[in-house]
Every structure is written in C-alpha cells, then in structure tokens.
Design an enzyme around this catalytic site. Sequence first.
Site, mmCIF file in Angstrom:
data_model
loop_
_atom_site.group_PDB
_atom_site.id
_atom_site.type_symbol
_atom_site.label_atom_id
_atom_site.label_comp_id
_atom_site.label_asym_id
_atom_site.label_seq_id
_atom_site.Cartn_x
_atom_site.Cartn_y
_atom_site.Cartn_z
ATOM 1 C CG HIS A 155 -4.134 11.117 -42.339
ATOM 2 N ND1 HIS A 155 -3.355 12.230 -42.094
ATOM 3 C CD2 HIS A 155 -5.398 11.467 -41.999
ATOM 4 C CE1 HIS A 155 -4.121 13.203 -41.620
ATOM 5 N NE2 HIS A 155 -5.363 12.759 -41.552
ATOM 6 C CG HIS A 167 -5.106 18.277 -41.788
ATOM 7 N ND1 HIS A 167 -4.061 19.121 -41.434
ATOM 8 C CD2 HIS A 167 -4.539 17.095 -42.120
ATOM 9 C CE1 HIS A 167 -2.919 18.468 -41.566
ATOM 10 N NE2 HIS A 167 -3.177 17.232 -41.987
ATOM 11 C CG HIS A 192 0.718 11.508 -49.002
ATOM 12 N ND1 HIS A 192 -0.379 12.045 -48.382
ATOM 13 C CD2 HIS A 192 1.710 11.527 -48.081
ATOM 14 C CE1 HIS A 192 -0.064 12.383 -47.140
ATOM 15 N NE2 HIS A 192 1.204 12.087 -46.942
ATOM 16 N NE ARG A 248 0.174 23.579 -49.252
ATOM 17 C CZ ARG A 248 1.029 22.622 -48.932
ATOM 18 N NH1 ARG A 248 1.959 22.850 -48.027
ATOM 19 N NH2 ARG A 248 0.942 21.427 -49.490
ATOM 20 C CE1 TYR A 283 -0.921 19.445 -44.700
ATOM 21 C CE2 TYR A 283 -1.391 20.738 -46.669
ATOM 22 C CZ TYR A 283 -1.489 19.558 -45.959
ATOM 23 O OH TYR A 283 -2.148 18.490 -46.513
ATOM 24 C CG ASP A 342 0.178 9.966 -43.135
ATOM 25 O OD1 ASP A 342 0.831 9.200 -43.869
ATOM 26 O OD2 ASP A 342 -0.477 10.929 -43.564
ATOM 27 C CG HIS A 375 3.323 11.168 -42.603
ATOM 28 N ND1 HIS A 375 2.613 12.159 -41.963
ATOM 29 C CD2 HIS A 375 3.370 11.530 -43.911
ATOM 30 C CE1 HIS A 375 2.244 13.072 -42.843
ATOM 31 N NE2 HIS A 375 2.694 12.712 -44.035
ATOM 32 C CD GLU A 378 -3.860 13.359 -45.245
ATOM 33 O OE1 GLU A 378 -4.199 14.393 -44.666
ATOM 34 O OE2 GLU A 378 -2.775 12.785 -45.033
#
Length: 274
Positions: free
Chosen positions: A209, A66, A224, A36, A69, A174, A177, A254
């Site tokens: 993912h 990863h 999720h 973050r 974000y 994902d 997603h 995740e």
Amino acid sequence: MYLGCHLSASAGFTNMVETALSIGADTFAFFTRNPRGSRAKEENPKDAQRAQELLEQRHFGPLVAHGAYTMNLCTADPEARAFAADVLLDDLRRMAALPGNFYNFHPGSHVGQGTEQGIDYISAALRRALEPDYPVTVLLETMAGKGSEVGGRFEELKLILEAVGSSKVGVCLDTCHVYDAGYDIVNDLDGVLGEFDRVIGLDRLKALHLNDSKNPFQSHKDRHECIGKGSLGMETFEAIVNHPALQGLPMILETPNELPGYAAEIAALRALEK
C-alpha cells in the site's frame, strides 16, 4: 510495476476494471463488503467472468481486495470474534469468483488481552478460513502499532504466519504504517527490507500500500497523506518503485484522493520508474 488504487465495488467488477484502465492503473483494490459494517454486495457470476476476461486481456497484475475494517479476529467479545471469523471465511469464498488474487486485512486489536492471545485468535481463524482451499492468497497488513493493534512489528506477523503454517498467507506492506510504526523507510529502505527478509522472508511480501504519512516517524498514528506531500516525501517513493526487491508486486494507493488525484499519482509514480 503494477499500480492502482481503491475503487468502489458498488457497480461491479467489470466497472472497476474499466475505471482502472481509465486512470492508467493495471491493478486495483476493493472492499469485499461495507468497510465500516458487514453487509456484502449480492454476487454476480456473469460480471465476475467478464471482469476476469478483461483482466487477462489487459495484462493486469494481481488485485488486492480488502477486508472490512470492523472485522476484528482477536476481539475480547466471543460472539463478535466468531462473527469476524465467519466473515473472513465468506470473503475468501467470494474471492473464488476472481481466482488467483489477494485478500488483505488488518490483523486486529487484542483490546487488552495481550499480543500473544491476539495472535492465537487470529491464527485460529485463518487456519479455519483456509481449510476449503479457495484460490486466493491472504495478506496480513503491516500496522502502525497504535493502541492494541497486532501487526505493528514484523515479529508479530511472523508468529501468525508460523502458527497458520500455509504458503497461502503473506504480507502487504503499508508505507505509512511501517514508517509510523518505527521502520525508517525514508532513510534506510534497504535496512527495513533487509529486516523484513530476516524476520519474515521477502518471499512472503506479496503487495504494497503506497501512502505518505501526515505524521512524523514512529508516531503510531496511521493518517495517510497524498504521495510526496507528507513525512515520507517523493524521494522515498522513487526508491520504492525502483527497488529490485519490490519489482512485480502490486502497489495500491490509499491516499486521500478522488479518481483524478489517483490518476495524477499513478502518472507521477510511473514517471519515477527507471
């Protein structure tokens, strides 16, 4: 089938390998820096070397790091966009400590500039970041298509891949997603993978993912859920872990879990394997 989850990188690479082994995982994901924010942990070459030895000894599959974000390569703010591009470059340099693995990131949000402009910015940042030729493959994550996200359609990812023009860029699919984006992997997994192959090419699909979704099909929400407890359902994941086109790919959980929950999901998914 390589299965794992997101682990905390705060205690170092070796600790992550040991934690993965303790929950039955043979791959894992980790954030290269504060997810973050932008701060990155101090590098520890000795720890990375020991972790690399353990990964080889225990026959782990590729890891899937990863990006943060907050790293938006196509923001309208020129300074923020340049900073994100610098973060990407630095993250790939850091990944050289564990060569041969993947670095996944969210392509970004064009925030009103238009998808075409967003793709141009993302592609330019990737071309620059790949110039040093670090031993890492970069993965574009499929997105849910909420707001001004780039990557909610396979065609958008294809345009980025074509503009970058490098074999060291692929895709991480994902499950939450793509379902939220309108790709019906519940009722037509073969059809979705066929469309991916037609548009992008399955040779570019490098990781998954695994996430159930709290929302219905084509909701564009990206929330999720634990495996088997959302709108995708356990039968979908049984089809995924056994699909011939997906064998050998690292599959990263995740889901909203702590370590005991991840261990249970990994065991449940392994039990589905035929």
